[in-house]
Write a protein that holds these residues in place. Sequence first.
Motif, PDB file in Angstrom:
ATOM      1  N   ARG A   1      -3.447  -5.458 -18.236  1.00  0.00           N
ATOM      2  CA  ARG A   1      -3.586  -4.207 -18.991  1.00  0.00           C
ATOM      3  C   ARG A   1      -3.759  -4.472 -20.480  1.00  0.00           C
ATOM      4  N   ASP A   2      -2.977  -5.400 -21.026  1.00  0.00           N
ATOM      5  CA  ASP A   2      -2.893  -5.564 -22.477  1.00  0.00           C
ATOM      6  C   ASP A   2      -3.776  -6.667 -23.048  1.00  0.00           C
ATOM      7  N   PHE A   3      -4.275  -7.600 -22.190  1.00  0.00           N
ATOM      8  CA  PHE A   3      -5.003  -8.740 -22.735  1.00  0.00           C
ATOM      9  C   PHE A   3      -6.371  -8.984 -22.101  1.00  0.00           C
ATOM     10  N   ALA A   4      -6.673  -8.352 -20.974  1.00  0.00           N
ATOM     11  CA  ALA A   4      -7.971  -8.592 -20.344  1.00  0.00           C
ATOM     12  C   ALA A   4      -9.075  -7.861 -21.106  1.00  0.00           C
ATOM     13  N   SER A   5     -10.294  -8.330 -20.930  1.00  0.00           N
ATOM     14  CA  SER A   5     -11.438  -7.628 -21.505  1.00  0.00           C
ATOM     15  C   SER A   5     -11.593  -6.275 -20.829  1.00  0.00           C
ATOM     16  N   ASP A   6     -12.323  -5.364 -21.461  1.00  0.00           N
ATOM     17  CA  ASP A   6     -12.521  -4.035 -20.888  1.00  0.00           C
ATOM     18  C   ASP A   6     -13.156  -4.122 -19.505  1.00  0.00           C
ATOM     19  N   GLU A   7     -14.111  -5.033 -19.349  1.00  0.00           N
ATOM     20  CA  GLU A   7     -14.807  -5.168 -18.068  1.00  0.00           C
ATOM     21  C   GLU A   7     -13.850  -5.611 -16.967  1.00  0.00           C
ATOM     22  N   VAL A   8     -13.012  -6.599 -17.265  1.00  0.00           N
ATOM     23  CA  VAL A   8     -12.068  -7.107 -16.264  1.00  0.00           C
ATOM     24  C   VAL A   8     -10.975  -6.079 -15.987  1.00  0.00           C
ATOM     25  N   ARG A   9     -10.528  -5.388 -17.012  1.00  0.00           N
ATOM     26  CA  ARG A   9      -9.561  -4.313 -16.799  1.00  0.00           C
ATOM     27  C   ARG A   9     -10.118  -3.273 -15.828  1.00  0.00           C
ATOM     28  N   ASP A  10     -11.358  -2.867 -16.066  1.00  0.00           N
ATOM     29  CA  ASP A  10     -11.979  -1.870 -15.197  1.00  0.00           C
ATOM     30  C   ASP A  10     -12.116  -2.385 -13.769  1.00  0.00           C
ATOM     31  N   ARG A  11     -12.294  -3.685 -13.635  1.00  0.00           N
ATOM     32  CA  ARG A  11     -12.494  -4.288 -12.320  1.00  0.00           C
ATOM     33  C   ARG A  11     -11.179  -4.437 -11.551  1.00  0.00           C
ATOM     34  N   LEU A  12     -10.079  -4.700 -12.248  1.00  0.00           N
ATOM     35  CA  LEU A  12      -8.839  -5.087 -11.582  1.00  0.00           C
ATOM     36  C   LEU A  12      -7.743  -4.034 -11.564  1.00  0.00           C
ATOM     37  N   LEU A  13      -7.638  -3.232 -12.614  1.00  0.00           N
ATOM     38  CA  LEU A  13      -6.451  -2.397 -12.765  1.00  0.00           C
ATOM     39  C   LEU A  13      -6.290  -1.350 -11.663  1.00  0.00           C
TER      40      LEU A  13
ATOM     41  N   LYS B   1       0.836  -1.204   0.000  1.00  0.00           N
ATOM     42  CA  LYS B   1       0.000   0.000   0.000  1.00  0.00           C
ATOM     43  C   LYS B   1       0.873   1.258   0.000  1.00  0.00           C
ATOM     44  N   ALA B   2       1.981   1.216   0.745  1.00  0.00           N
ATOM     45  CA  ALA B   2       2.891   2.359   0.753  1.00  0.00           C
ATOM     46  C   ALA B   2       3.504   2.560  -0.628  1.00  0.00           C
ATOM     47  N   ALA B   3       3.909   1.453  -1.267  1.00  0.00           N
ATOM     48  CA  ALA B   3       4.458   1.538  -2.621  1.00  0.00           C
ATOM     49  C   ALA B   3       3.413   2.070  -3.590  1.00  0.00           C
ATOM     50  N   GLY B   4       2.153   1.713  -3.364  1.00  0.00           N
ATOM     51  CA  GLY B   4       1.077   2.223  -4.206  1.00  0.00           C
ATOM     52  C   GLY B   4       0.922   3.726  -4.070  1.00  0.00           C
ATOM     53  N   ARG B   5       1.038   4.231  -2.853  1.00  0.00           N
ATOM     54  CA  ARG B   5       0.929   5.679  -2.642  1.00  0.00           C
ATOM     55  C   ARG B   5       2.067   6.427  -3.333  1.00  0.00           C
ATOM     56  N   MET B   6       3.208   5.769  -3.482  1.00  0.00           N
ATOM     57  CA  MET B   6       4.350   6.373  -4.180  1.00  0.00           C
ATOM     58  C   MET B   6       4.252   6.203  -5.697  1.00  0.00           C
ATOM     59  N   GLY B   7       3.259   5.444  -6.150  1.00  0.00           N
ATOM     60  CA  GLY B   7       3.088   5.221  -7.579  1.00  0.00           C
ATOM     61  C   GLY B   7       3.865   4.051  -8.127  1.00  0.00           C
ATOM     62  N   LEU B   8       4.546   3.287  -7.271  1.00  0.00           N
ATOM     63  CA  LEU B   8       5.435   2.232  -7.745  1.00  0.00           C
ATOM     64  C   LEU B   8       4.696   0.998  -8.246  1.00  0.00           C
ATOM     65  N   THR B   9       3.513   0.731  -7.724  1.00  0.00           N
ATOM     66  CA  THR B   9       2.768  -0.459  -8.151  1.00  0.00           C
ATOM     67  C   THR B   9       1.989  -0.229  -9.439  1.00  0.00           C
ATOM     68  N   GLY B  10       1.999   1.012  -9.943  1.00  0.00           N
ATOM     69  CA  GLY B  10       1.240   1.296 -11.165  1.00  0.00           C
ATOM     70  C   GLY B  10       2.026   2.099 -12.182  1.00  0.00           C
ATOM     71  N   LEU B  11       3.337   2.013 -12.157  1.00  0.00           N
ATOM     72  CA  LEU B  11       4.185   2.872 -12.996  1.00  0.00           C
ATOM     73  C   LEU B  11       3.756   2.918 -14.451  1.00  0.00           C
ATOM     74  N   CYS B  12       3.535   1.752 -15.063  1.00  0.00           N
ATOM     75  CA  CYS B  12       3.235   1.702 -16.494  1.00  0.00           C
ATOM     76  C   CYS B  12       1.772   1.370 -16.773  1.00  0.00           C
ATOM     77  N   LEU B  13       0.920   1.507 -15.761  1.00  0.00           N
ATOM     78  CA  LEU B  13      -0.506   1.249 -15.943  1.00  0.00           C
ATOM     79  C   LEU B  13      -1.213   2.535 -16.363  1.00  0.00           C
ATOM     80  N   PRO B  14      -2.396   2.435 -16.951  1.00  0.00           N
ATOM     81  CA  PRO B  14      -3.080   3.626 -17.478  1.00  0.00           C
ATOM     82  C   PRO B  14      -3.418   4.652 -16.388  1.00  0.00           C
ATOM     83  N   VAL B  15      -3.397   5.893 -16.778  1.00  0.00           N
ATOM     84  CA  VAL B  15      -3.720   6.979 -15.849  1.00  0.00           C
ATOM     85  C   VAL B  15      -5.131   6.829 -15.309  1.00  0.00           C
ATOM     86  N   GLU B  16      -6.071   6.422 -16.161  1.00  0.00           N
ATOM     87  CA  GLU B  16      -7.455   6.302 -15.717  1.00  0.00           C
ATOM     88  C   GLU B  16      -7.639   5.246 -14.635  1.00  0.00           C
ATOM     89  N   ALA B  17      -6.661   4.331 -14.513  1.00  0.00           N
ATOM     90  CA  ALA B  17      -6.709   3.320 -13.451  1.00  0.00           C
ATOM     91  C   ALA B  17      -5.898   3.741 -12.234  1.00  0.00           C
TER      92      ALA B  17
END
Length: 378
Positions: free
Chosen positions: A99-111, A41-57
């Motif tokens: 990010r690259d292979f899940a359906s839009d619904e699953v991406r929205d649910r997980l990312l 969770k701390a790494a997430g607050r620093m942005g480290l767990t989502g570095l290359c994931l979409p901004v909208e997520a």
Amino acid sequence: MDFGIAAAQRDRSERILREVADHWKGSRASADAEVARAHFKAAGRMGLTGLCLPVEAGGGDLSALDTALCLEAFGRACPDTGFAFAVAAHLLACAVPVRDFASDEVRDRLLAGLASGELIAANAMTEDDAGSDTGNMSVTARPDGDGYVLDGEKSWASNAPVAGLVVTYAVTDPRAGFLGVSAFAVPTDLPGVGLGDPLPKMGLTGCPAGRVRFDNCRVPAEYLLGEEGQGAAVFQHSMAWERACLFGIYLGVMERQLAECVEHADKRRQFGQRIGEFQAVSHRLATMKQRLEAARWLLYRACWQLDQDPYEKGAAALSKIAVSEAAVANSLDAVQILGGRGYLHGSAEEQLRDAVPSTLFSGTTEIQRDVIARELGL
């Protein structure tokens, strides 16, 4: 060729250095589940767990090169290399294929959960009799109505003991070899998913790894990544990101390690002079620097290549060999330079134990040389 680091890249790395150093000050490696979740969770607050994931997520939408630069800063500042590895495995081997292979619904649910570190992911590919041999897996996924029934066991999955999601690979068509393998993003709260206890390891203690069992586990078809039979391609895509970017962590560790050794050689005195004045020591330090810089530029090139052409494999293979072998060799040199201090727990000996597995995960050094040989047309 541009060897410069842009101001925005430098500022981002410096921010990570400060925030990571402040959070992990005095922390030691731990496989405790609650500690791991708090750190994620701390790494997430620093942005480290989502570095290359979409901004909208909630991610940073960074390129492969920018991701590697951030991981390099993470590895340099974090005393727990195992945890840095855990975050990188979560991001590159799990979140990237979602990010690259899940359906839009699953991406929205997980990312969003993956980007924030609230949802920890484990990559479950390896089996007892199928490590890099992806065409010889025993875990099966039997089509059943509007889903699949998974059965079998994965033997080594980083983050598995604390994971809320497992990205895994199973045989859907036994007659088709590697073309009969499919990829799935499996929530671990589904009935039939079993997560084993942390495995005792030589190093990377801060990354809990364990077995994953599927016992008549019914997975809805929406959690299929890509198309049925596309699992090998999904896995290779995730490994391209992991091999290119994750090893930035080891660049950071080697940078910190070298600075510690130089400082020691400058202050430690023997026979009336600084030990750095002895050629045996100064040349060892020069060689450590040479290995680090050679590995660094191969890694930066591999990440740049990934951003240009995600299907080119040779650059990442060259980079992985260079970084992993430099990490082991430099750690051995660091133990020698630091002497008894380097043999004490928590010093260079820990860096050495954390470096050894870098020649094994993400495809062994021998597998990388096979990749290079194929790129040469052999």
